[in-house]
Design an enzyme around this catalytic site. Structure first.
Site, PDB file in Angstrom:
ATOM      1  N   LYS A  19      44.764  36.016  20.651  1.00  7.60           N
ATOM      2  CA  LYS A  19      45.714  36.462  21.689  1.00  7.60           C
ATOM      3  C   LYS A  19      45.807  35.437  22.798  1.00  7.60           C
ATOM      4  CE  LYS A  19      44.241  39.488  24.883  1.00  7.60           C
ATOM      5  NZ  LYS A  19      44.419  39.025  26.276  1.00  7.60           N
ATOM      6  N   ASN A  20      44.658  34.914  23.226  1.00  6.77           N
ATOM      7  CA  ASN A  20      44.648  34.033  24.411  1.00  6.77           C
ATOM      8  C   ASN A  20      45.035  32.594  24.114  1.00  6.77           C
ATOM      9  OD1 ASN A  20      44.024  36.258  25.847  1.00  6.77           O
ATOM     10  ND2 ASN A  20      41.912  35.709  26.285  1.00  6.77           N
ATOM     11  N   ARG A  48      49.397  40.377  32.902  1.00  6.15           N
ATOM     12  CA  ARG A  48      49.205  39.301  33.867  1.00  6.15           C
ATOM     13  C   ARG A  48      49.521  37.947  33.260  1.00  6.15           C
ATOM     14  NH1 ARG A  48      46.442  39.512  37.546  1.00  6.15           N
ATOM     15  NH2 ARG A  48      45.798  37.364  37.299  1.00  6.15           N
ATOM     16  N   CYS A  93      43.750  43.406  38.702  1.00  2.02           N
ATOM     17  CA  CYS A  93      43.639  44.279  37.529  1.00  2.02           C
ATOM     18  C   CYS A  93      42.254  44.910  37.593  1.00  2.02           C
ATOM     19  CB  CYS A  93      43.867  43.483  36.253  1.00  2.02           C
ATOM     20  SG  CYS A  93      42.436  42.578  35.722  1.00  2.02           S
ATOM     21  N   ARG A 101      41.828  38.542  40.716  1.00  3.93           N
ATOM     22  CA  ARG A 101      42.470  37.554  39.836  1.00  3.93           C
ATOM     23  C   ARG A 101      43.667  36.865  40.488  1.00  3.93           C
ATOM     24  NH1 ARG A 101      42.576  39.835  33.864  1.00  3.93           N
ATOM     25  NH2 ARG A 101      42.754  37.618  33.394  1.00  3.93           N
ATOM     26  N   PRO A 102      43.407  36.144  41.575  1.00  2.00           N
ATOM     27  CA  PRO A 102      44.504  35.424  42.252  1.00  2.00           C
ATOM     28  C   PRO A 102      45.065  34.304  41.366  1.00  2.00           C
ATOM     29  CG  PRO A 102      42.379  34.753  43.090  1.00  2.00           C
ATOM     30  CD  PRO A 102      42.104  35.897  42.164  1.00  2.00           C
ATOM     31  N   VAL A 103      46.223  33.791  41.737  1.00  2.00           N
ATOM     32  CA  VAL A 103      46.834  32.672  41.001  1.00  2.00           C
ATOM     33  C   VAL A 103      47.096  31.506  41.954  1.00  2.00           C
ATOM     34  CG1 VAL A 103      47.837  34.065  39.157  1.00  2.00           C
ATOM     35  CG2 VAL A 103      49.142  33.694  41.284  1.00  2.00           C
ATOM     36  N   ASP A 104      46.319  31.448  43.039  1.00  2.00           N
ATOM     37  CA  ASP A 104      46.533  30.399  44.052  1.00  2.00           C
ATOM     38  C   ASP A 104      46.398  28.991  43.464  1.00  2.00           C
ATOM     39  OD1 ASP A 104      43.785  31.390  43.795  1.00  2.00           O
ATOM     40  OD2 ASP A 104      43.268  29.866  45.276  1.00  2.00           O
ATOM     41  N   LEU A 105      45.507  28.830  42.498  1.00  2.00           N
ATOM     42  CA  LEU A 105      45.313  27.478  41.937  1.00  2.00           C
ATOM     43  C   LEU A 105      46.517  27.066  41.082  1.00  2.00           C
ATOM     44  CD1 LEU A 105      41.524  27.733  41.009  1.00  2.00           C
ATOM     45  CD2 LEU A 105      42.566  26.871  43.116  1.00  2.00           C
ATOM     46  N   ASP A 157      34.362  37.273  28.060  1.00  2.00           N
ATOM     47  CA  ASP A 157      35.036  38.258  27.200  1.00  2.00           C
ATOM     48  C   ASP A 157      34.109  38.861  26.156  1.00  2.00           C
ATOM     49  OD1 ASP A 157      38.301  36.612  27.158  1.00  2.00           O
ATOM     50  OD2 ASP A 157      37.235  37.785  28.662  1.00  2.00           O
ATOM     51  N   ARG A 203      45.773  46.232  23.186  1.00  2.00           N
ATOM     52  CA  ARG A 203      46.268  44.971  23.772  1.00  2.00           C
ATOM     53  C   ARG A 203      45.562  43.771  23.169  1.00  2.00           C
ATOM     54  NH1 ARG A 203      46.120  44.572  29.985  1.00  2.00           N
ATOM     55  NH2 ARG A 203      46.848  42.539  29.300  1.00  2.00           N
TER      56      ARG A 203
HETATM   57  C1  EPZ Z   1      41.745  34.009  30.986  1.00  2.00           C
HETATM   58  O1  EPZ Z   1      42.107  34.737  32.133  1.00  2.00           O
HETATM   59  C2  EPZ Z   1      41.773  35.003  29.829  1.00  2.00           C
HETATM   60  N1  EPZ Z   1      43.141  35.522  29.680  1.00  2.00           N
HETATM   61  C3  EPZ Z   1      40.787  36.128  30.115  1.00  2.00           C
HETATM   62  O2  EPZ Z   1      40.804  37.012  29.003  1.00  2.00           O
HETATM   63  C4  EPZ Z   1      39.396  35.536  30.275  1.00  2.00           C
HETATM   64  O3  EPZ Z   1      38.495  36.566  30.579  1.00  2.00           O
HETATM   65  C5  EPZ Z   1      39.417  34.486  31.392  1.00  2.00           C
HETATM   66  O4  EPZ Z   1      40.415  33.486  31.110  1.00  2.00           O
HETATM   67  C6  EPZ Z   1      38.077  33.779  31.543  1.00  2.00           C
HETATM   68  O5  EPZ Z   1      37.728  33.166  30.350  1.00  2.00           O
HETATM   69  C7  EPZ Z   1      44.058  34.767  29.040  1.00  2.00           C
HETATM   70  O6  EPZ Z   1      43.787  33.660  28.606  1.00  2.00           O
HETATM   71  C8  EPZ Z   1      45.429  35.373  28.881  1.00  2.00           C
HETATM   72  P1  EPZ Z   1      40.673  32.450  34.977  1.00  2.00           P
HETATM   73  P2  EPZ Z   1      42.500  33.929  33.485  1.00  2.00           P
HETATM   74  O7  EPZ Z   1      41.890  31.947  35.687  1.00  2.00           O
HETATM   75  O8  EPZ Z   1      43.057  32.607  33.143  1.00  2.00           O
HETATM   76  C9  EPZ Z   1      39.502  32.768  39.539  1.00  2.00           C
HETATM   77  C10 EPZ Z   1      41.092  39.045  27.931  1.00  2.00           C
HETATM   78  O9  EPZ Z   1      40.373  39.995  27.881  1.00  2.00           O
HETATM   79  N2  EPZ Z   1      40.836  32.208  39.818  1.00  2.00           N
HETATM   80  O10 EPZ Z   1      39.959  31.522  34.052  1.00  2.00           O
HETATM   81  O11 EPZ Z   1      43.300  34.854  34.324  1.00  2.00           O
HETATM   82  C11 EPZ Z   1      39.586  34.165  38.917  1.00  2.00           C
HETATM   83  O12 EPZ Z   1      39.670  35.134  39.919  1.00  2.00           O
HETATM   84  C12 EPZ Z   1      41.281  38.332  29.240  1.00  2.00           C
HETATM   85  O13 EPZ Z   1      41.717  38.576  26.960  1.00  2.00           O
HETATM   86  C13 EPZ Z   1      41.182  31.922  41.134  1.00  2.00           C
HETATM   87  O14 EPZ Z   1      40.402  32.158  42.048  1.00  2.00           O
HETATM   88  O15 EPZ Z   1      41.076  33.719  34.146  1.00  2.00           O
HETATM   89  C14 EPZ Z   1      38.283  34.249  38.145  1.00  2.00           C
HETATM   90  O16 EPZ Z   1      37.239  34.627  39.020  1.00  2.00           O
HETATM   91  C15 EPZ Z   1      40.582  39.071  30.335  1.00  2.00           C
HETATM   92  N3  EPZ Z   1      42.415  31.400  41.397  1.00  2.00           N
HETATM   93  C16 EPZ Z   1      38.035  32.801  37.698  1.00  2.00           C
HETATM   94  O17 EPZ Z   1      38.876  31.978  38.521  1.00  2.00           O
HETATM   95  C17 EPZ Z   1      43.311  31.108  40.406  1.00  2.00           C
HETATM   96  O18 EPZ Z   1      44.423  30.608  40.701  1.00  2.00           O
HETATM   97  C18 EPZ Z   1      38.396  32.530  36.247  1.00  2.00           C
HETATM   98  O19 EPZ Z   1      39.686  33.075  36.050  1.00  2.00           O
HETATM   99  C19 EPZ Z   1      42.939  31.398  39.071  1.00  2.00           C
HETATM  100  C20 EPZ Z   1      41.691  31.930  38.800  1.00  2.00           C
END
Ligand code: EPZ
Length: 420
Positions: free
Chosen positions: A22-23, A93, A117, A122-126, A307, A399
């Site tokens: 999925k990912n 998301r 969620c 789960r911010p997207v600031d980066l 995960d 999902r």
């Molecule tokens: C991906 O989520 C996966 N989803 C998640 O799988 C997985 O748990 C996660 O990576 C970690 O491996 C998909 O690939 C669709 P991150 P993602 O950005 O990209 C912080 C599942 O069950 N962060 O790697 O959203 C964030 O808050 C899902 O399939 C910021 O602060 O995760 C977290 O603490 C659940 N700012 C950390 O980074 C940002 O702009 C890692 O998040 C982005 C992230």
């Protein structure tokens, strides 16, 4: 709402096929927005999130043709809308993944800002900061990200304060069509990022360093159609291997990726399982044995994946000894614990660590799924519990796990879906 009804006590034995990841599928489907030529993506898993992403692409005007094997042909030449509306984004998301491709290829995008969620804010600031570094004008207006760029994005050097999987993927896709060289530093090394990069390269992108923490992209003016098959799902694979371990069974997962699971396989062997690995299959044997408790600490790839955290809490709940499980990625990813306590598990959560005391037998009970991976751990707990467990809100499971009752049923589990 559908429920799963599971009667515990069966050891799982047999062979099961891993679905497409999925990912990996979600960013690869978003990447199709980067070319106007027809493009075919194969081995998609039959999951609600995939359907949502295809609906999203269709809502922008993409031609979408799906065959019975979940191979999809997309035609982006008919895109007439560069917007990801709230009603779709709020259900998934990962819709944020269309932002980079839309800005890079169409010069504009309106994407609803994903809310938090269950597992964290789960911010997207980066994601946004990286696009600004490439020259995009980013505004957040009425809950929407409004992104624009005159002409092409410019290559940039981007350092991620935190390792972010979809952040790396969004900027990797944006950089593929940018003018000049981009370097992503402290980039995510997850196999799904590598799979996306390989798909982009098949489309004509110039990318090196994917799979390391520094990815270099030399932007090109155009990307082309291709045919690409999505990698197998390592998390689904790991979940089935834990199911074999927790029920003292023997399961072989075929058509899977054996090179992306070192951390998980090491922990399964530490728990006492015997694990055999072939070219595209992994077999776990725990027949006649109880697992030993293991300590887990989640971190970005190649360390132990967040995960798989909930699945190992379930394993530790019935293992011999005490296991410490520390969640370092998300701030609220122990919601499965409260549900497991209802089944008699002995777990104490202190901050981001769960102390799991094994040895006690779990008992079936009505429980509620809360997030995708947590709900998988409830299935695992139910498989080994005495008596019946009814799991509510299983849309979370649908999902991320294709045909979960068929797959577990084929391994000998007593599991059925109660429709209502
Ligand atoms: C991906 O989520 C996966 N989803 C998640 O799988 C997985 O748990 C996660 O990576 C970690 O491996 C998909 O690939 C669709 P991150 P993602 O950005 O990209 C912080 C599942 O069950 N962060 O790697 O959203 C964030 O808050 C899902 O399939 C910021 O602060 O995760 C977290 O603490 C659940 N700012 C950390 O980074 C940002 O702009 C890692 O998040 C982005 C992230």
């Amino acid at each position: 709402m559908d429920k799963l009804l599971i009667t515990g006590g069966q050891s799982l034995n047999g062979v099961v096929r891993a679905s497409g990841a999925k990912n990996a599928a979600l960013p690869i489907l978003a990447a199709t927005l980067l070319t106007k030529q027809p493009i075919t993506i194969k081995n998609l898993p039959h999951l609600h999130d995939i359907t949502t992403m295809l609906e999203l692409l269709g809502s922008m005007g993409c031609g979408v043709v799906v065959d019975e094997k979940m191979n999809v042909q997309l035609d982006v030449s008919t895109v007439n809308r560069t917007e990801a509306p709230y009603e779709l984004v709020k259900t998934m998301r990962a819709s944020i993944l269309v932002l980079g491709p839309l800005v890079s290829h169409f010069g504009e995008a309106i994407v609803s800002l994903p809310g938090g969620c269950a597992i964290g804010s789960r911010p997207v600031d980066l994601h946004l900061r990286g696009l600004e570094a490439m020259g995009a004008d980013i505004q957040v207006v009425g809950g929407n990200i409004v992104a624009k760029v005159d002409g092409r994005l410019k290559g940039a050097r981007i350092f991620f304060d935190k390792v972010t999987v979809t952040g790396t993927e969004n900027l990797l896709m944006a950089a593929a069509l940018a003018d000049g060289r981009s370097v992503l530093e402290n980039a995510a090394r997850e196999p799904e990022v590598v799979d996306l990069a390989e798909c982009l390269i098949a489309m004509g992108a110039k990318i090196t360093g994917h799979g390391t923490d520094t990815i270099t992209i030399d932007g090109v003016e155009e990307l082309f159609g291709t045919e690409y098959s999505v990698m197998p799902d390592r998390i689904e694979t790991g979940t089935f291997l834990v199911a074999a371990a927790i029920t003292a069974g023997k399961v072989k997962v075929i058509d899977t990726d054996v090179h992306s699971m070192e951390a998980v396989l090491a922990k399964l062997e530490e728990a006492g399982a015997s694990v055999e690995v072939g070219e595209d299959w992994i077999e776990l044997d725990m027949q006649g044995r109880r697992p030993k408790a293991v300590n887990i600490s989640t971190a970005p790839y190649p360390a132990f994946p967040t995960d798989m955290q909930a699945q190992f809490v379930a394993l530790n709940a019935i293992a011999d000894g005490v296991g410490r499980v520390t969640e370092n990625i998300f701030e609220n990813r122990f919601m499965h614990v409260d549900e497991m306590l209802r089944m008699g598990a002995d777990i104490e959560v202190n901050g981001n660590t769960a102390i799991v005391k094994g040895g006690s037998a779990l008992k079936g009970a009505p429980v509620m799924a809360t997030d995708l991976r947590a709900s998988a751990s409830l299935v695992l707990s139910a498989l080994v519990a005495e008596g019946d467990t009814k799991i509510d809100r299983i849309y979370h499971i649908d999902r991320g796990y294709e045909c979960i009752e068929e797959k577990f049923g084929s391994l000998g589990a007593k599991i059925s879906r109660v429709l209502n």
